[in-house]
Motif scaffolding. Structure first.
Motif, PDB file in Angstrom:
ATOM      1  N   CYS A 250      -5.124   9.446   4.447  1.00 37.45           N
ATOM      2  CA  CYS A 250      -5.441   8.110   3.941  1.00 37.45           C
ATOM      3  C   CYS A 250      -6.113   8.108   2.572  1.00 37.45           C
ATOM      4  O   CYS A 250      -6.670   7.094   2.149  1.00 37.45           O
TER       5      CYS A 250
ATOM      6  N   ASP B 282     -12.311   0.531   1.325  1.00 35.71           N
ATOM      7  CA  ASP B 282     -11.999  -0.255   2.521  1.00 35.71           C
ATOM      8  C   ASP B 282     -10.496  -0.170   2.773  1.00 35.71           C
ATOM      9  O   ASP B 282      -9.699  -0.740   2.024  1.00 35.71           O
TER      10      ASP B 282
ATOM     11  N   GLU C  48      -8.623  -1.602   4.791  1.00 34.02           N
ATOM     12  CA  GLU C  48      -7.983  -2.903   5.019  1.00 34.02           C
ATOM     13  C   GLU C  48      -7.558  -3.571   3.714  1.00 34.02           C
ATOM     14  O   GLU C  48      -6.678  -4.423   3.713  1.00 34.02           O
ATOM     15  N   LYS C  49      -8.168  -3.193   2.607  1.00 38.07           N
ATOM     16  CA  LYS C  49      -7.839  -3.807   1.318  1.00 38.07           C
ATOM     17  C   LYS C  49      -6.701  -3.091   0.598  1.00 38.07           C
ATOM     18  O   LYS C  49      -6.171  -3.590  -0.384  1.00 38.07           O
TER      19      LYS C  49
ATOM     20  N   ARG D  98      -0.086   1.361   3.275  1.00 37.98           N
ATOM     21  CA  ARG D  98      -0.561   1.632   4.635  1.00 37.98           C
ATOM     22  C   ARG D  98       0.126   2.887   5.170  1.00 37.98           C
ATOM     23  O   ARG D  98       1.327   3.072   4.970  1.00 37.98           O
TER      24      ARG D  98
ATOM     25  N   ARG E 259       0.497  -9.898   1.371  1.00 36.81           N
ATOM     26  CA  ARG E 259      -0.433 -10.424   2.373  1.00 36.81           C
ATOM     27  C   ARG E 259      -1.403 -11.359   1.688  1.00 36.81           C
ATOM     28  O   ARG E 259      -1.618 -11.276   0.485  1.00 36.81           O
TER      29      ARG E 259
ATOM     30  N   ASP F 281      -4.864 -12.667   0.689  1.00 38.57           N
ATOM     31  CA  ASP F 281      -6.229 -12.193   0.521  1.00 38.57           C
ATOM     32  C   ASP F 281      -7.163 -13.330   0.925  1.00 38.57           C
ATOM     33  O   ASP F 281      -7.086 -14.419   0.349  1.00 38.57           O
TER      34      ASP F 281
END
Length: 163
Positions: A31, A46, A48-49, A53, A117, A119
């Motif tokens: 990651c 982070d 998630e930001k 992925r 996505r 924000d």
């Protein structure tokens, strides 16, 4: 000075459009790419930001990267009701202008991968911008599972891989 894969492939004015390509046989799911992306765009580590992925693909039993492919003919661009999405014809980079986007989500529904996505802080759609031609995820990938290559090279690699 050490030459990285990204700097070896990126130039200020590329003669061919370049895209990301992920080699799952080299990916360890560390990651680092996700952290690098979040740090570059939001200044925080982070996951998630991140605009990329890492997921586990049960069918292939391998880690895969999910990210914007900066399509030749982007569905997201064609469906946007306010023309907030544009494609640079020279670099091939598909961008979302946050000053125009209304956050309706049409681009997410139109994208075959569901990549853009919303924000929650900015209330607009966001996605990978290839770090304007110098992708941080590629530079930081310790196994070189991510590369920034000409579109045709990526197509050839993926066609062979998923035959």
């Amino acid at each position: 000075m050490e030459l990285t894969v990204a700097s070896a492939h990126s130039t200020a004015a590329p003669s061919v459009q370049r895209v990301l390509v992920h080699d799952s046989s080299k990916c360890t799911a560390c990651c680092t790419c996700m952290i690098a992306c979040a740090m570059r765009h939001f200044g925080v580590a982070d996951l998630e930001k991140s605009f990329i992925r890492i997921v586990f693909n049960e069918e292939f039993r391998a880690f895969e990267a999910v990210y914007c492919h900066h399509c030749d003919n982007p569905y997201c661009l064609n469906i946007c009701p306010v023309d907030a999405i544009s494609k640079d014809e020279v670099t091939g980079i598909v961008r979302i202008n946050p000053l125009i986007c209304i956050g309706c989500g049409s681009c997410t529904f139109a994208c075959p991968l569901g990549i853009p996505r919303r924000d929650p802080q900015m209330r607009v759609a966001v996605k990978c911008d290839l770090c304007e031609g110098d992708p941080e995820c590629v530079k930081q990938c310790p196994t070189q599972a991510l590369r920034y290559v000409p579109r045709e090279e990526a197509y050839t690699f993926l066609t062979e891989k998923y035959r």
